[in-house]
Design a protein around this motif. Structure first.
Motif, mmCIF file in Angstrom:
data_model
loop_
_atom_site.group_PDB
_atom_site.id
_atom_site.type_symbol
_atom_site.label_atom_id
_atom_site.label_comp_id
_atom_site.label_asym_id
_atom_site.label_seq_id
_atom_site.Cartn_x
_atom_site.Cartn_y
_atom_site.Cartn_z
ATOM 1 N N HIS B 6 81.404 -59.007 30.709
ATOM 2 C CA HIS B 6 80.763 -57.725 30.391
ATOM 3 C C HIS B 6 79.658 -57.873 29.364
ATOM 4 O O HIS B 6 79.538 -57.073 28.444
ATOM 5 C CB HIS B 6 81.798 -56.711 29.917
ATOM 6 C CG HIS B 6 82.942 -56.554 30.876
ATOM 7 N ND1 HIS B 6 82.761 -56.042 32.130
ATOM 8 C CD2 HIS B 6 84.245 -56.896 30.770
ATOM 9 C CE1 HIS B 6 83.924 -56.048 32.770
ATOM 10 N NE2 HIS B 6 84.838 -56.577 31.970
ATOM 11 N N LEU B 7 78.869 -58.904 29.501
ATOM 12 C CA LEU B 7 77.786 -59.149 28.541
ATOM 13 C C LEU B 7 76.690 -58.098 28.680
ATOM 14 O O LEU B 7 76.234 -57.798 29.783
ATOM 15 C CB LEU B 7 77.191 -60.538 28.782
ATOM 16 C CG LEU B 7 75.994 -60.914 27.917
ATOM 17 C CD1 LEU B 7 76.426 -61.105 26.478
ATOM 18 C CD2 LEU B 7 75.331 -62.174 28.433
ATOM 19 N N THR B 8 76.300 -57.529 27.534
ATOM 20 C CA THR B 8 75.251 -56.511 27.517
ATOM 21 C C THR B 8 74.283 -56.832 26.396
ATOM 22 O O THR B 8 74.699 -57.262 25.329
ATOM 23 C CB THR B 8 75.855 -55.126 27.236
ATOM 24 O OG1 THR B 8 77.041 -54.990 28.000
ATOM 25 C CG2 THR B 8 74.911 -54.013 27.588
ATOM 26 N N LYS B 9 73.006 -56.651 26.647
ATOM 27 C CA LYS B 9 72.010 -56.779 25.582
ATOM 28 C C LYS B 9 70.992 -55.655 25.738
ATOM 29 O O LYS B 9 70.327 -55.546 26.757
ATOM 30 C CB LYS B 9 71.317 -58.144 25.666
ATOM 31 C CG LYS B 9 70.233 -58.358 24.616
ATOM 32 C CD LYS B 9 70.804 -58.610 23.255
ATOM 33 C CE LYS B 9 69.698 -58.687 22.196
ATOM 34 N NZ LYS B 9 70.233 -58.784 20.840
ATOM 35 N N HIS B 10 70.920 -54.824 24.711
ATOM 36 C CA HIS B 10 69.949 -53.715 24.723
ATOM 37 C C HIS B 10 68.826 -54.037 23.775
ATOM 38 O O HIS B 10 69.063 -54.511 22.673
ATOM 39 C CB HIS B 10 70.581 -52.424 24.201
ATOM 40 C CG HIS B 10 71.652 -51.884 25.070
ATOM 41 N ND1 HIS B 10 72.201 -50.656 24.866
ATOM 42 C CD2 HIS B 10 72.270 -52.394 26.155
ATOM 43 C CE1 HIS B 10 73.137 -50.449 25.778
ATOM 44 N NE2 HIS B 10 73.196 -51.498 26.561
ATOM 45 N N TYR B 11 67.623 -53.753 24.187
ATOM 46 C CA TYR B 11 66.501 -53.683 23.264
ATOM 47 C C TYR B 11 66.110 -52.222 23.254
ATOM 48 O O TYR B 11 66.430 -51.504 24.205
ATOM 49 C CB TYR B 11 65.337 -54.544 23.771
ATOM 50 C CG TYR B 11 65.587 -56.025 23.687
ATOM 51 C CD1 TYR B 11 66.032 -56.602 22.500
ATOM 52 C CD2 TYR B 11 65.374 -56.853 24.779
ATOM 53 C CE1 TYR B 11 66.259 -57.952 22.406
ATOM 54 C CE2 TYR B 11 65.595 -58.217 24.696
ATOM 55 C CZ TYR B 11 66.035 -58.763 23.514
ATOM 56 O OH TYR B 11 66.247 -60.094 23.435
ATOM 57 N N PRO B 12 65.412 -51.775 22.207
ATOM 58 C CA PRO B 12 65.032 -50.365 22.205
ATOM 59 C C PRO B 12 64.354 -49.978 23.521
ATOM 60 O O PRO B 12 63.315 -50.520 23.868
ATOM 61 C CB PRO B 12 64.058 -50.275 21.026
ATOM 62 C CG PRO B 12 64.442 -51.396 20.131
ATOM 63 C CD PRO B 12 64.994 -52.476 20.993
ATOM 64 N N GLY B 13 64.994 -49.076 24.252
ATOM 65 C CA GLY B 13 64.405 -48.595 25.499
ATOM 66 C C GLY B 13 64.598 -49.500 26.708
ATOM 67 O O GLY B 13 64.237 -49.135 27.809
#
Lengths: 249, 330
Positions: B6-13
């Protein structure tokens, strides 16, 4: 420690591999040399003491040299590695961010010390010119160099911090120059401010007054603590900036 | 070796990586495939400990990537996408420096550096400054750097990007050699690369895994039809009539080539009518000079996957396999 030494050696080597170090050292020694020559030849014939010459040199001329050298010396540290992408290879090696920042800082400090070494010749010349009077006081001299190293460390750490913020070396050097220039100008406040309260407030923080004291051989612990803690603070801030890549875009 | 959950990586937007789960077993060579901006590099940077994930768990060799990053980095060789090197250093000097950084003991350093230079074909340029090397050699220096501390796991981000065909062949051969005793995760957007080097492929698109399968499975999952090519010495009409007798035929094109007839046959996915065809042609006593099933290129599979198609489900396939129109052209 071995890893740290490897990083430190690489930092020193990378500065000396580029022509910038040589141009900078030449400019630095030219400014210091002309300053020394003018103070020594004019002031000594006026009957000024050797202490006044030392104060003029290390409390006065040295500022121009420091303000000019440090932004250029520090601008590439992180900016260049960010721009070329080598920072990613560096930080994915089994080294901590702290090790990298400390190695870069001590690398810069080493080069800074090497740049100052030739100025020791001035003392020999002074002693020679001045054989009638007493020779240069080692206390005053060590005080002067201690001050230069302390203030230099603080300014180098500011430069390193600015360099970690941007991948543009021009932005890095100009912002370093702006910050250390402001700190330098702030040093005039105790003398020039029309408000007495401001004078009293600014006096313990004036690097110009500190340097004049150091060059007289007066080593107060307060400025020592101020510059050491200032340096540590800027280095911690640099580590935080580096660490922010993990969560920032 | 690698367990990603369940790897997740968010950058702004931007959701660079969303809910990605996969694993790589020891000894496997896995290709990360996807168009630019699919999240390949982001995932690899997280594995290498350069950036932290927003969510999810990443384990490498049983260690957590955020907590034991330093330990992981000691047993992992990473080639960043940019493959940036210190241009002012010489090849050997750079590899010695990197070896020291990665904690190779002094007594082994020399032999390790010699070994990787030999492996990566760098002996002839050992004294050259990296800034003066061609792109292909620089890439090899990058791979040598990833290898120098003899890690079990190699993560190579686009190892052949920007190289000429000869250099690509060199790097591929090198990767195939390394595959014998390393676990390798490599990313690419060049499909033939995966075909040439990987056992398994993970396809990413817009930060999500759209497919994860062995190469042969991939073909049978994503190709709707299988094509068979027949060349026999007979009249085209006869060959056509013969082909129509084979079960599962969906399309048939026959052209004449002198004495010979060339047939391009389309069957439903998974069908293999080669044996039947051979028997039929032998019964007729015709000469046969070619009979093969065409392997679908991964290129087609890739276009299918990243254009938003789904793999075909069995019931859809049956429906599609019904020969509604059987147009015969000559």
């Amino acid at each position: 420690m071995r890893v740290w030494l490897t990083l430190w050696k690489r930092e020193v080597a990378s500065i000396f591999f580029s022509p910038v170090a040589y141009i900078l050292t030449t400019m630095f020694l030219a400014v210091m040399g002309v300053g020394f020559w003018s103070i020594a030849s004019y002031r000594l014939t006026d009957g000024a003491t050797i202490y006044e010459v030392l104060r003029g040199l290390y409390g006065g001329v040295a500022w121009f040299a420091v303000l000019m050298v440090i932004p250029v010396l520090t601008m590439r540290s992180f900016s260049d590695e960010k721009r070329s992408g080598t920072l990613e290879a560096l930080l994915t090696a089994p080294v901590t961010d702290q090790e990298v920042v400390l190695a870069k800082f001590f690398g810069l400090l080493t080069v800074y010390v090497i740049m100052w070494l030739p100025t020791a010749a001035y003392i020999l010349i002074l002693n020679h010119l001045n054989d009638a009077q007493a020779t240069v006081d080692t206390g005053a001299l060590s005080g002067a160099y201690l001050g230069i190293m302390l203030i230099g460390s603080f300014f180098l750490s500011i430069g390193l911090f600015c360099s970690s913020l941007t991948e543009n070396v021009i932005v890095s050097s100009i912002s370093t120059f702006a910050i250390i220039g402001l700190i330098f100008l702030f040093g005039f406040l105790p003398e020039v401010s029309p408000i007495p309260a401001l004078q009293t407030f600014a006096r313990p923080f004036s690097p110009i007054l500190h340097m004049l004291d150091f060059a007289r051989g007066v080593v107060d612990t307060r400025p020592v603590v101020l510059y050491v803690s200032g340096t540590v603070f800027m280095l911690v801030a640099t580590v935080s900036v580096l660490d922010s890549r993990r969560w920032r875009s | 070796m690698i367990e990603v959950e369940h790897l997740t990586k968010h950058y702004p937007g931007v959701h660079a990586v969303r809910d990605v789960t996969f694993s790589v077993k020891t000894g496997e060579v896995v290709g990360f495939l996807g168009p630019n901006g699919a999240g390949k590099s982001t995932t690899m940077r997280i594995l290498a400990g350069y950036i932290s994930p927003t969510g999810g768990v990443v384990n490498i060799g049983g260690l957590d990537v955020t907590r034991d990053s330093l330990k992981i980095r000691r047993q992992l060789g990473y080639l960043p996408e940019s493959c940036a090197l210190y241009m002012d250093m010489r090849v050997k000097e750079y590899l010695r420096y990197r070896g020291q950084l990665k904690g190779i003991p002094g007594r082994h350093l020399k032999s390790r550096v010699e070994r990787v230079m030999e492996q990566c074909g760098l002996l002839e340029v050992r004294r050259r400054s990296i800034g003066k090397l061609s792109k292909g050699f620089r890439q090899r220096v990058g791979i040598a750097d990833a290898l120098v501390h003899n890690p079990d796991l190699l993560i190579l981000d686009e190892p052949t990007i920007g190289l000429d065909p000869n250099q690509i062949v060199h790097i591929r051969t090198l990767i195939q050699e390394l595959a014998q005793d390393h676990t390798i995760l490599l990313s690419t957007h060049i499909l033939s690369e995966v075909e040439a080097t990987c056992d398994r492929v993970i396809v990413l698109q817009q930060g999500e895994i759209v497919e994860s399968a062995r190469l042969d499975e991939l073909e049978s999952r994503w190709c709707k039809v299988s094509n068979v090519h027949v060349e026999a010495r007979c009249v085209p009409e006869d060959l056509k009539t013969l082909c129509k007798r084979v079960e599962g035929l969906r399309d048939c094109n026959v052209v004449a080539d002198g004495d010979w007839s060339i047939a391009e046959l389309t069957f439903a996915r998974g069908e293999d009518p080669r044996e039947t065809l051979f028997q039929l042609i032998r019964e007729k006593g015709w000469d046969l000079r070619e009979l093969h099933r065409e392997k679908r290129s991964l290129e087609e599979v890739f276009v299918n996957m990243t254009s938003g198609n789904r793999p075909m489900l069995p019931e859809e396939e049956t429906a599609a396999a019904l020969p509604e129109t059987l147009e015969v052209s000559s």
